[in-house]
Design an enzyme around this catalytic site. Structure first.
Site, mmCIF file in Angstrom:
data_model
loop_
_atom_site.group_PDB
_atom_site.id
_atom_site.type_symbol
_atom_site.label_atom_id
_atom_site.label_comp_id
_atom_site.label_asym_id
_atom_site.label_seq_id
_atom_site.Cartn_x
_atom_site.Cartn_y
_atom_site.Cartn_z
ATOM 1 N N HIS A 128 0.833 -1.200 0.000
ATOM 2 C CA HIS A 128 0.000 0.000 0.000
ATOM 3 C C HIS A 128 0.866 1.248 0.000
ATOM 4 C CE1 HIS A 128 -2.395 3.208 2.152
ATOM 5 N NE2 HIS A 128 -3.163 2.919 1.119
ATOM 6 N N SER A 129 0.548 2.197 -0.865
ATOM 7 C CA SER A 129 1.172 3.517 -0.883
ATOM 8 C C SER A 129 2.693 3.395 -1.009
ATOM 9 C CB SER A 129 0.742 4.299 0.361
ATOM 10 O OG SER A 129 0.987 5.667 0.215
ATOM 11 N N PHE A 130 3.450 3.900 -0.025
ATOM 12 C CA PHE A 130 4.911 3.852 -0.079
ATOM 13 C C PHE A 130 5.435 2.429 -0.254
ATOM 14 C CE2 PHE A 130 9.111 3.692 1.941
ATOM 15 C CZ PHE A 130 9.767 4.747 1.321
ATOM 16 N N PHE B 82 3.040 3.689 -4.782
ATOM 17 C CA PHE B 82 4.104 4.346 -5.531
ATOM 18 C C PHE B 82 4.914 3.316 -6.319
ATOM 19 C CE2 PHE B 82 3.263 7.473 -2.246
ATOM 20 C CZ PHE B 82 3.382 8.680 -2.922
#
Length: 251
Positions: A83-85, A110
């Protein structure tokens, strides 16, 4: 929530910046109740491991964290979710140990080219501002202060309180360092990008667009905010089962 019968899957769910394994609790419980195996490791220096915060905690440290979970738990055929980073983290894991993995799911995450750090993608004034904030985070080691939960798309007071009380500063070095990938993104594994669109989290928009343009990637949407595992765990469970299933016709 009732989860329909499915092949028993093994998930490793990797949280993003400022979070910890705790953020998956509303997703992991129902998946386990349905018979699936779920690991929610916390990366070094965050969450319940925040006492390990150090200026030597780099992006590679996070990759090593997850590689070691796979090896020490002897996990195979894993659906690895970032998730995300943590999109950067799972790319590094796939590069290092693809034989343990079945599929990658980039959850509003990302994606950066090899050798590019997060700070490399930001204007110099923004980097300077973040570094200044990191030096004033109240930690012995420079770390990025946690954002307000509303910036993640959360609106429910209950969800905001749940997240705000648990976010911890993020190791600055993890933003300043880059992974050196030996293979292309995903290392030949089936890859799916799960794009949250209510609302769109602009910080990952370029990564989402890149994934959508790849002919050998699957790209799909989730009608929720960036922190969907908190705000809409039912939707997330359904999506992970659908996208992780070996019976799916996804790439």
């Amino acid at each position: 929530m009732t989860i329909s019968p499915n092949s028993k899957l093994t998930f490793v769910l990797v949280h993003g910046a400022w979070h910890g394994g705790w953020c998956w609790s509303r997703v992991a419980g129902p998946l386990r109740d349905a018979g699936h195996t779920v690991y929610t490791p916390t990366l070094t220096g965050l969450g319940e491991r925040s006492h390990l915060l150090s200026d030597s905690t780099t992006l590679q440290t996070f990759v090593d964290d997850i590689v070691n979970v796979l090896v020490w738990e002897d996990l195979r055929n894993v659906v690895l979710v970032g998730h995300s980073f943590a999109g950067l983290v799972i790319s590094g894991v796939a590069d290092a140990i693809p034989e343990r993995l079945a599929r990658l799911i980039y959850f509003d995450a990302f994606i950066l080219d090899s050798g590019i750090s997060t700070f490399d993608t930001l204007p110099a004034p923004v980097v300077e501002k973040l570094e200044a904030a990191a030096s004033q985070a109240g930690t012995a080691t420079p770390a990025l202060p946690a954002p307000k939960p509303k910036s993640l798309g959360l609106t429910s007071p209950e969800d905001i309180e749940f997240v705000a009380s648990r976010l911890t500063p993020h190791p600055l070095a993890a933003y300043k360092t880059a992974l050196q990938l030996r293979q292309p993104q995903g290392n030949g594994l089936p890859c799916t990008y799960l794009h949250c669109n209510q609302p769109v989290f602009q910080a990952v928009a370029a990564s989402s667009d890149w994934a959508k343009s790849q002919a050998d990637w699957h790209w799909t949407t989730l009608a929720s905010c960036h922190a969907a595992m908190v705000s809409d765990p039912d939707l997330v469970c359904e999506a992970l089962l659908r996208l992780g299933s070996p019976e799916s016709e996804l790439p």
